[in-house]
Design an enzyme around this catalytic site. Structure first.
Site, PDB file in Angstrom:
ATOM      1  N   GLY A   8       0.818  -1.222   0.000  1.00  0.00           N
ATOM      2  CA  GLY A   8       0.000   0.000   0.000  1.00  0.00           C
ATOM      3  C   GLY A   8       0.841   1.257   0.000  1.00  0.00           C
ATOM      4  O   GLY A   8       0.499   2.244   0.650  1.00  0.00           O
ATOM      5  N   SER A  10       1.461   3.401  -2.420  1.00  0.00           N
ATOM      6  CA  SER A  10       1.169   4.445  -3.415  1.00  0.00           C
ATOM      7  C   SER A  10       0.513   5.687  -2.828  1.00  0.00           C
ATOM      8  O   SER A  10       0.567   6.761  -3.433  1.00  0.00           O
ATOM      9  CB  SER A  10       0.253   3.869  -4.518  1.00  0.00           C
ATOM     10  OG  SER A  10      -0.857   3.218  -3.929  1.00  0.00           O
ATOM     11  N   ARG A  11      -0.123   5.525  -1.665  1.00  0.00           N
ATOM     12  CA  ARG A  11      -0.883   6.667  -1.131  1.00  0.00           C
ATOM     13  C   ARG A  11      -0.836   6.676   0.397  1.00  0.00           C
ATOM     14  O   ARG A  11      -0.440   5.689   1.027  1.00  0.00           O
ATOM     15  CB  ARG A  11      -2.351   6.570  -1.574  1.00  0.00           C
ATOM     16  CG  ARG A  11      -2.527   6.787  -3.047  1.00  0.00           C
ATOM     17  CD  ARG A  11      -3.998   6.812  -3.458  1.00  0.00           C
ATOM     18  NE  ARG A  11      -4.604   5.490  -3.441  1.00  0.00           N
ATOM     19  CZ  ARG A  11      -5.679   5.163  -2.731  1.00  0.00           C
ATOM     20  NH1 ARG A  11      -6.259   6.062  -1.955  1.00  0.00           N
ATOM     21  NH2 ARG A  11      -6.178   3.940  -2.777  1.00  0.00           N
ATOM     22  N   ASN A  82       0.933  -2.838   5.248  1.00  0.00           N
ATOM     23  CA  ASN A  82       0.158  -1.612   5.460  1.00  0.00           C
ATOM     24  C   ASN A  82      -1.115  -1.538   4.608  1.00  0.00           C
ATOM     25  O   ASN A  82      -2.071  -0.874   5.004  1.00  0.00           O
ATOM     26  CB  ASN A  82       1.056  -0.398   5.154  1.00  0.00           C
ATOM     27  CG  ASN A  82       0.267   0.859   4.892  1.00  0.00           C
ATOM     28  OD1 ASN A  82      -0.202   1.514   5.824  1.00  0.00           O
ATOM     29  ND2 ASN A  82       0.069   1.207   3.619  1.00  0.00           N
ATOM     30  N   TYR A 147     -14.100  -4.552   8.975  1.00  0.00           N
ATOM     31  CA  TYR A 147     -12.814  -3.846   9.158  1.00  0.00           C
ATOM     32  C   TYR A 147     -12.287  -4.067  10.574  1.00  0.00           C
ATOM     33  O   TYR A 147     -11.123  -4.430  10.767  1.00  0.00           O
ATOM     34  CB  TYR A 147     -13.033  -2.358   8.880  1.00  0.00           C
ATOM     35  CG  TYR A 147     -11.798  -1.492   8.956  1.00  0.00           C
ATOM     36  CD1 TYR A 147     -10.879  -1.479   7.910  1.00  0.00           C
ATOM     37  CD2 TYR A 147     -11.555  -0.682  10.066  1.00  0.00           C
ATOM     38  CE1 TYR A 147      -9.751  -0.675   7.967  1.00  0.00           C
ATOM     39  CE2 TYR A 147     -10.434   0.136  10.131  1.00  0.00           C
ATOM     40  CZ  TYR A 147      -9.528   0.131   9.079  1.00  0.00           C
ATOM     41  OH  TYR A 147      -8.412   0.931   9.144  1.00  0.00           O
ATOM     42  N   ALA A 150     -11.096  -7.661  11.059  1.00  0.00           N
ATOM     43  CA  ALA A 150      -9.814  -7.910  10.382  1.00  0.00           C
ATOM     44  C   ALA A 150      -8.657  -7.291  11.172  1.00  0.00           C
ATOM     45  O   ALA A 150      -7.603  -7.924  11.358  1.00  0.00           O
ATOM     46  CB  ALA A 150      -9.851  -7.342   8.967  1.00  0.00           C
ATOM     47  N   LYS A 151      -8.852  -6.074  11.636  1.00  0.00           N
ATOM     48  CA  LYS A 151      -7.772  -5.395  12.373  1.00  0.00           C
ATOM     49  C   LYS A 151      -7.540  -6.051  13.733  1.00  0.00           C
ATOM     50  O   LYS A 151      -6.392  -6.114  14.208  1.00  0.00           O
ATOM     51  CB  LYS A 151      -8.085  -3.908  12.518  1.00  0.00           C
ATOM     52  CG  LYS A 151      -8.129  -3.151  11.196  1.00  0.00           C
ATOM     53  CD  LYS A 151      -6.804  -3.190  10.453  1.00  0.00           C
ATOM     54  CE  LYS A 151      -6.764  -2.239   9.267  1.00  0.00           C
ATOM     55  NZ  LYS A 151      -5.494  -2.307   8.530  1.00  0.00           N
TER      56      LYS A 151
HETATM   57  P1  NDP Z   1      -5.375   4.800   1.595  1.00  0.00           P
HETATM   58  O1  NDP Z   1      -6.759   4.460   1.162  1.00  0.00           O
HETATM   59  O2  NDP Z   1      -4.916   6.205   1.545  1.00  0.00           O
HETATM   60  O3  NDP Z   1      -4.303   3.891   0.783  1.00  0.00           O
HETATM   61  C1  NDP Z   1      -4.510   2.515   0.711  1.00  0.00           C
HETATM   62  C2  NDP Z   1      -3.305   1.854   0.082  1.00  0.00           C
HETATM   63  O4  NDP Z   1      -3.500   0.434   0.080  1.00  0.00           O
HETATM   64  C3  NDP Z   1      -3.091   2.256  -1.360  1.00  0.00           C
HETATM   65  O5  NDP Z   1      -1.721   2.247  -1.621  1.00  0.00           O
HETATM   66  C4  NDP Z   1      -3.802   1.140  -2.125  1.00  0.00           C
HETATM   67  O6  NDP Z   1      -3.315   0.971  -3.458  1.00  0.00           O
HETATM   68  C5  NDP Z   1      -3.412  -0.053  -1.262  1.00  0.00           C
HETATM   69  N1  NDP Z   1      -4.308  -1.185  -1.434  1.00  0.00           N
HETATM   70  C6  NDP Z   1      -5.628  -1.262  -1.139  1.00  0.00           C
HETATM   71  N2  NDP Z   1      -6.108  -2.461  -1.479  1.00  0.00           N
HETATM   72  C7  NDP Z   1      -5.087  -3.167  -2.017  1.00  0.00           C
HETATM   73  C8  NDP Z   1      -4.955  -4.452  -2.593  1.00  0.00           C
HETATM   74  N3  NDP Z   1      -5.988  -5.308  -2.664  1.00  0.00           N
HETATM   75  N4  NDP Z   1      -3.733  -4.837  -3.056  1.00  0.00           N
HETATM   76  C9  NDP Z   1      -2.683  -3.989  -2.997  1.00  0.00           C
HETATM   77  N5  NDP Z   1      -2.743  -2.769  -2.464  1.00  0.00           N
HETATM   78  C10 NDP Z   1      -3.930  -2.354  -1.981  1.00  0.00           C
HETATM   79  O7  NDP Z   1      -5.289   4.218   3.087  1.00  0.00           O
HETATM   80  P2  NDP Z   1      -4.476   4.760   4.359  1.00  0.00           P
HETATM   81  O8  NDP Z   1      -3.133   5.215   3.973  1.00  0.00           O
HETATM   82  O9  NDP Z   1      -5.365   5.646   5.111  1.00  0.00           O
HETATM   83  O10 NDP Z   1      -4.376   3.400   5.195  1.00  0.00           O
HETATM   84  C11 NDP Z   1      -3.203   2.598   5.232  1.00  0.00           C
HETATM   85  C12 NDP Z   1      -3.386   1.560   6.323  1.00  0.00           C
HETATM   86  O11 NDP Z   1      -3.608   2.238   7.558  1.00  0.00           O
HETATM   87  C13 NDP Z   1      -4.581   0.643   6.107  1.00  0.00           C
HETATM   88  O12 NDP Z   1      -4.272  -0.654   6.532  1.00  0.00           O
HETATM   89  C14 NDP Z   1      -5.636   1.242   7.015  1.00  0.00           C
HETATM   90  O13 NDP Z   1      -6.597   0.302   7.414  1.00  0.00           O
HETATM   91  C15 NDP Z   1      -4.782   1.711   8.172  1.00  0.00           C
HETATM   92  N6  NDP Z   1      -5.415   2.736   8.982  1.00  0.00           N
HETATM   93  C16 NDP Z   1      -5.774   3.949   8.434  1.00  0.00           C
HETATM   94  C17 NDP Z   1      -6.403   4.892   9.224  1.00  0.00           C
HETATM   95  C18 NDP Z   1      -6.854   6.217   8.711  1.00  0.00           C
HETATM   96  O14 NDP Z   1      -7.527   6.939   9.453  1.00  0.00           O
HETATM   97  N7  NDP Z   1      -6.503   6.603   7.486  1.00  0.00           N
HETATM   98  C19 NDP Z   1      -6.682   4.621  10.644  1.00  0.00           C
HETATM   99  C20 NDP Z   1      -6.262   3.338  11.109  1.00  0.00           C
HETATM  100  C21 NDP Z   1      -5.647   2.445  10.294  1.00  0.00           C
HETATM  101  P3  NDP Z   1      -3.939   1.867  -4.689  1.00  0.00           P
HETATM  102  O15 NDP Z   1      -3.380   3.254  -4.507  1.00  0.00           O
HETATM  103  O16 NDP Z   1      -3.466   1.199  -5.921  1.00  0.00           O
HETATM  104  O17 NDP Z   1      -5.429   1.828  -4.515  1.00  0.00           O
END
Ligand code: NDP
Length: 239
Positions: A8, A10-11, A82, A147, A150-151
């Site tokens: 993950g 990319s973002r 992540n 969600y 899973a967490k």
């Molecule tokens: P974003 O939605 O900003 O980014 C999600 C990332 O995961 C992207 O890089 C996306 O790729 C990648 N991704 C999603 N699904 C897949 C898949 N099936 N295969 C490969 N890559 C995948 O999420 P966040 O940065 O906010 O979250 C990152 C982590 O932190 C997650 O596990 C989330 O649950 C956890 N988290 C986030 C919180 C928040 O408030 N933001 C709070 C608590 C935990 P692509 O760009 O190609 O879509």
């Protein structure tokens, strides 16, 4: 310099983790799903190596594994699980496909990658695995049953692998972010985000960099005696 694999990347939080590791001079590969434009930007900015792959698909991970090793110049010594997706609806409306997608992406992917990455780590008697969980896995979120489940599962995965792999010099830990300002929360309007910030004892939303700093620490040599832990990076939200 370590070889690092981040999912993950990319973002959001993952991109911040990529930046944190590349800034320290580590060699980084990252996985993403479909957002090629975002992945290309992060790769260009950091020099990290991007791979498009659905982390919830063990066959796809197996198929790309050799390419990752080749690009990194060896097996990852640090694995950061992540990648994640969220879903908000009443539990009675969660269909089977959504349930499986949430569990597969947020939990099973971390298991698949830990299973692959541990073998060379055991050989080297050194390794770091850091899972990105969520405070909702600790305290449960209404309307986010898949969600949160899973967490919560990531907590079990973290503790179990920590016990099993500790004798091989591998630490396994988890960070549990609170509300972080990323695309994942773009579904919320400004008033909701302001209310969430107010509910946070430190009075603000978290940044991806807040989480990346904790991940970098848990992967460092300074954290050598820390394993099986879930570290809240939530501004005190889940106290
Ligand atoms: P974003 O939605 O900003 O980014 C999600 C990332 O995961 C992207 O890089 C996306 O790729 C990648 N991704 C999603 N699904 C897949 C898949 N099936 N295969 C490969 N890559 C995948 O999420 P966040 O940065 O906010 O979250 C990152 C982590 O932190 C997650 O596990 C989330 O649950 C956890 N988290 C986030 C919180 C928040 O408030 N933001 C709070 C608590 C935990 P692509 O760009 O190609 O879509």
């Amino acid at each position: 310099m370590k070889r690092v694999l981040i999912t993950g990347g990319s973002r959001g939080i993952g991109a911040a983790i990529v930046r944190a590791f590349t800034e320290k001079g580590h060699r980084v590969a990252f996985l993403y799903h479909t957002n090629h434009a975002a992945a290309t930007r992060v790769a260009a900015e950091t020099g990290a190596l991007p791979f498009s792959c659905d982390v919830s698909d063990p066959k796809a991970l197996g198929a790309i594994w050799k390419d990752i090793l080749f690009a990194l110049g060896g097996a990852p010594e640090v694995l950061i699980n992540n990648a994640g997706i969220s879903d908000t609806r009443l539990s009675r409306d969660v269909d089977d496909a959504t349930w499986r997608r949430l569990l597969d992406t947020n939990l099973s992917a971390a298991f698949y990658l830990s299973r692959m990455a541990q073998v060379p780590m055991i050989g080297e008697k050194w390794g770091r695995i850091v899972n990105v969980g969520s405070m909702w896995g600790k305290i449960g979120a209404s309307m986010e049953v898949a969600y949160s489940t899973a967490k919560a599962g990531l907590r079990g995965l973290t503790m179990s692998l920590a016990k099993e792999l500790g004798p091989s010099g591998i630490t396994v830990n988890c960070v549990e972010p609170g509300v972080i300002d990323t695309d994942m929360n773009s579904c919320h309007d400004e008033a909701t985000l302001a209310a969430l910030a107010e509910e946070t004892p430190l009075g603000r939303l978290g940044t991806p960099e807040d989480v990346a700093a904790a991940v970098l620490f848990l992967a460092s040599s300074e954290a050598a005696f820390i394993t099986g832990q879930c570290l809240g990076v939530d501004g005190g939200f889940a106290i």
